[in-house]
Design a protein around this motif. Structure first.
Motif, PDB file in Angstrom:
ATOM      1  N   LYS A  69       0.809  -1.217   0.000  1.00 23.79           N
ATOM      2  CA  LYS A  69       0.000   0.000   0.000  1.00 23.79           C
ATOM      3  C   LYS A  69       0.847   1.274   0.000  1.00 23.79           C
ATOM      4  O   LYS A  69       0.318   2.371  -0.205  1.00 23.79           O
ATOM      5  CB  LYS A  69      -0.922  -0.001   1.223  1.00 23.79           C
ATOM      6  CG  LYS A  69      -1.913  -1.159   1.244  1.00 23.79           C
ATOM      7  CD  LYS A  69      -2.604  -1.266   2.594  1.00 23.79           C
ATOM      8  CE  LYS A  69      -3.455  -2.532   2.693  1.00 23.79           C
ATOM      9  NZ  LYS A  69      -4.010  -2.718   4.059  1.00 23.79           N
ATOM     10  N   ALA A  73       0.073   5.303  -0.849  1.00 17.97           N
ATOM     11  CA  ALA A  73       0.228   6.284   0.227  1.00 17.97           C
ATOM     12  C   ALA A  73       1.169   7.418  -0.197  1.00 17.97           C
ATOM     13  O   ALA A  73       0.909   8.597   0.075  1.00 17.97           O
ATOM     14  CB  ALA A  73       0.750   5.602   1.491  1.00 17.97           C
ATOM     15  N   TYR A  76      -0.654   9.667  -2.499  1.00 15.49           N
ATOM     16  CA  TYR A  76      -1.778  10.317  -1.821  1.00 15.49           C
ATOM     17  C   TYR A  76      -1.358  11.586  -1.085  1.00 15.49           C
ATOM     18  O   TYR A  76      -2.099  12.577  -1.044  1.00 15.49           O
ATOM     19  CB  TYR A  76      -2.385   9.302  -0.843  1.00 15.49           C
ATOM     20  CG  TYR A  76      -3.725   9.640  -0.252  1.00 15.49           C
ATOM     21  CD1 TYR A  76      -4.691  10.349  -0.964  1.00 15.49           C
ATOM     22  CD2 TYR A  76      -4.054   9.210   1.038  1.00 15.49           C
ATOM     23  CE1 TYR A  76      -5.939  10.629  -0.420  1.00 15.49           C
ATOM     24  CE2 TYR A  76      -5.299   9.476   1.596  1.00 15.49           C
ATOM     25  CZ  TYR A  76      -6.237  10.182   0.870  1.00 15.49           C
ATOM     26  OH  TYR A  76      -7.474  10.454   1.409  1.00 15.49           O
ATOM     27  N   SER A 193      -8.954   5.674   3.102  1.00 14.05           N
ATOM     28  CA  SER A 193      -8.114   6.824   3.466  1.00 14.05           C
ATOM     29  C   SER A 193      -7.438   6.600   4.809  1.00 14.05           C
ATOM     30  O   SER A 193      -6.276   6.966   5.006  1.00 14.05           O
ATOM     31  CB  SER A 193      -8.958   8.093   3.529  1.00 14.05           C
ATOM     32  OG  SER A 193      -9.329   8.514   2.241  1.00 14.05           O
ATOM     33  N   LEU A 196      -4.194   4.522   4.614  1.00 14.28           N
ATOM     34  CA  LEU A 196      -3.111   5.234   3.933  1.00 14.28           C
ATOM     35  C   LEU A 196      -2.566   6.365   4.797  1.00 14.28           C
ATOM     36  O   LEU A 196      -1.345   6.560   4.909  1.00 14.28           O
ATOM     37  CB  LEU A 196      -3.598   5.778   2.590  1.00 14.28           C
ATOM     38  CG  LEU A 196      -4.011   4.743   1.540  1.00 14.28           C
ATOM     39  CD1 LEU A 196      -4.428   5.437   0.241  1.00 14.28           C
ATOM     40  CD2 LEU A 196      -2.892   3.751   1.271  1.00 14.28           C
ATOM     41  N   VAL A 197      -3.458   7.120   5.419  1.00 16.89           N
ATOM     42  CA  VAL A 197      -3.034   8.214   6.299  1.00 16.89           C
ATOM     43  C   VAL A 197      -2.267   7.667   7.497  1.00 16.89           C
ATOM     44  O   VAL A 197      -1.264   8.251   7.937  1.00 16.89           O
ATOM     45  CB  VAL A 197      -4.265   9.044   6.749  1.00 16.89           C
ATOM     46  CG1 VAL A 197      -3.897   9.974   7.905  1.00 16.89           C
ATOM     47  CG2 VAL A 197      -4.818   9.852   5.580  1.00 16.89           C
ATOM     48  N   LEU A 199      -0.389   5.006   7.549  1.00 20.63           N
ATOM     49  CA  LEU A 199       0.956   4.672   7.073  1.00 20.63           C
ATOM     50  C   LEU A 199       1.842   5.917   7.034  1.00 20.63           C
ATOM     51  O   LEU A 199       3.008   5.890   7.445  1.00 20.63           O
ATOM     52  CB  LEU A 199       0.886   4.056   5.674  1.00 20.63           C
ATOM     53  CG  LEU A 199       0.626   2.559   5.554  1.00 20.63           C
ATOM     54  CD1 LEU A 199       0.431   2.166   4.086  1.00 20.63           C
ATOM     55  CD2 LEU A 199       1.783   1.760   6.150  1.00 20.63           C
ATOM     56  N   LEU A 200       1.286   7.013   6.528  1.00 24.06           N
ATOM     57  CA  LEU A 200       2.049   8.256   6.418  1.00 24.06           C
ATOM     58  C   LEU A 200       2.396   8.819   7.790  1.00 24.06           C
ATOM     59  O   LEU A 200       3.531   9.253   8.034  1.00 24.06           O
ATOM     60  CB  LEU A 200       1.252   9.276   5.603  1.00 24.06           C
ATOM     61  CG  LEU A 200       1.044   8.922   4.123  1.00 24.06           C
ATOM     62  CD1 LEU A 200       0.006   9.834   3.489  1.00 24.06           C
ATOM     63  CD2 LEU A 200       2.364   9.004   3.361  1.00 24.06           C
TER      64      LEU A 200
END
Length: 459
Positions: A69, A73, A76, A193, A196-197, A199-200
């Motif tokens: 993913k 990310a 994104y 979302s 992914l958020v 992960l960031l």
């Protein structure tokens, strides 16, 4: 006749002009870059003494082979804002201070790049760190990003070059390989979302190196980053990395993909022994002489002399990591009706190495001149050091090659060719139209396996 030994009067005149040889410049990994610590992270530093521009990277030891993913990310983040600022406002803020950022994810690494004017280094770094830590979900942006990726995937399946890359990866690794280790269409569409958020937000918690090229002195840079780049006392354990197994070519095999065109594109692929620094110089000489350019044996024979191909090459490829093998890759792009002759011509060269003394001396001289004129500067020094580390090297290998290349004899190159290429089994990767190719011709080469685009691309 290729008139290999003949020269025009003009070339002779140019060659007779006096010239002063350029001296090579080596990288000293102990002097040309500094190695410091910023918290638990190592920083590799090269000072920019020419201007006021900086480039800084966070290179995380985690890529899509650890977490598939991450690719999404990384894309994104550019579309996200924070509770205080919209994505548009953040873009404007970077623009106002003449700086920018980007995030990219490969199989092995995820890399953040921040660059711009050094006078605004602190502002740019704080701005990015705030975005990474506090970015918030944007469902509309994610929906558009998914649609763009689905379109890119569809386009890739229509691209014969991408299809050939898929066949090549399948030949080198088998059914499970780096190219098809991706999210399926269903997995892509199911991404949220939130994940992914998340992960960031957690990226800085994983092991990484800081790569800096710019004018700020190392000591003050390190002190600044201690405050701005928030990291844990010790890094989190990385997610388990996907390991791919190298295929062994024990017999000839054909991997075929149908593509509507009049051409036939063919690659020969064979994995060999693990990286050995002693073989890198021999591989360079062999490639220069045999198949690495328009003056090499393969191009002169198949393209110029026999006119059997639009394009052709052959190389013994040096891996980028010490645990990976060298591999042979050869290529012929021809008309479908010339397929048999083109394959026979390449196989003849792979099995029997012609000797042309002038070409051989030219090949060695070309390597020396390339090294003499090459200048690795700026953050290229850092990446050269990292490449050397991946290969287990302690010093710039170009020095060893430069000092020994004149001693290489044709007999040594022929022994190299006989050992690694001659009369060996290969996997043939072929992209062509099934309506213009005779399957019996492919079966004469080896067992034929027709692969679907889903098998190649993983979606």
């Amino acid at each position: 006749e290729t008139n290999t030994n003949k020269q025009s009067a003009f070339v002779t005149a140019v060659n007779e002009m006096p010239s002063i040889p350029v001296k090579p410049v080596w990288i000293d990994y102990n002097k040309d870059l500094q190695k410091l610590k910023v918290g638990p992270a190592e920083m590799l530093y090269v000072q920019n003494k020419d201007n006021s521009i900086f480039r800084m990277r966070y290179r995380f030891d985690m890529g899509t082979f650890n977490e598939r993913k991450l690719g999404m990310a990384a894309q994104y983040l550019s579309f996200l804002g924070t509770p205080q600022k919209s994505a548009e406002q953040i873009t404007k803020d970077f623009y106002k201070i003449a700086c920018s950022f980007s995030v990219s994810a490969s199989g092995d690494y995820t890399t953040v790049t921040i660059e711009g004017l050094q006078e605004n280094f602190n502002k740019a770094t704080v701005l990015f760190e705030d975005l990474l830590k506090n970015c918030k979900a944007d469902e509309e942006a994610l929906s558009l990003l998914k649609a763009r990726n689905i379109k890119a995937r569809t386009d890739a399946k229509l691209n014969k070059g991408m299809i050939m890359n898929g066949l090549t990866m399948y030949a080198r690794y088998g059914a499970s390989n780096p190219m098809n280790y991706v999210l399926s269409d269903d997995e892509l569409n199911a991404l949220s979302s939130g994940e992914l958020v998340s992960l960031l937000h957690g990226l800085n918690n994983y092991s990484h190196k800081i790569l800096y090229y710019g004018p700020q002195p190392a000591a003050s840079l390190s002190a600044s980053l201690q405050k701005m780049h928030k990291m844990p006392v010790s890094f989190k354990i990385l997610p388990q990395k996907k390991v791919f197994t190298w295929a062994k070519q024990t017999k000839n095999q054909v991997l075929f993909s149908d593509y509507d065109m009049v051409q036939a594109e063919t690659r020969w692929i064979r994995n060999d022994e693990k990286y050995n620094p002693q073989d890198e110089m021999m591989a360079d000489v062999f490639n220069n002489y045999f198949g690495g350019g328009m003056g090499a044996i393969v191009f002169q024979t198949i393209r110029e002399s026999k006119a059997l191909a639009y394009s052709t090459f052959a190389q013994y490829v040096t891996p980028s990591k010490k645990e990976d093998p060298f591999f042979t890759i050869a290529y012929v792009g021809s008309q479908a009706d010339k397929f048999n002759d083109a394959v026979a011509a390449m196989n003849e060269l792979l099995n029997d190495l012609p000797e042309i003394k002038s070409n051989f001396e030219f090949a060695k001289d070309g390597i020396k001149k390339d090294i003499q004129t090459e200048r690795i500067v700026q953050d290229g020094i850092i990446f050269n050091y990292l490449q050397a580390q991946d290969k287990g090297l302690k010093e710039d290998i170009r020095k060893q090659i430069y000092e020994n290349v004149d001693k290489v004899t044709f007999n040594q190159v022929k022994e190299f060719h006989d050992k690694y290429l001659s009369h060996k089994p290969y996997t043939y990767a072929i992209v062509a139209s099934k309506d213009k190719m005779k399957m019996e011709d492919l079966k004469k080469i080896g067992e034929v396996k027709t692969l679907s685009l889903e098998e190649l691309f993983g979606y």
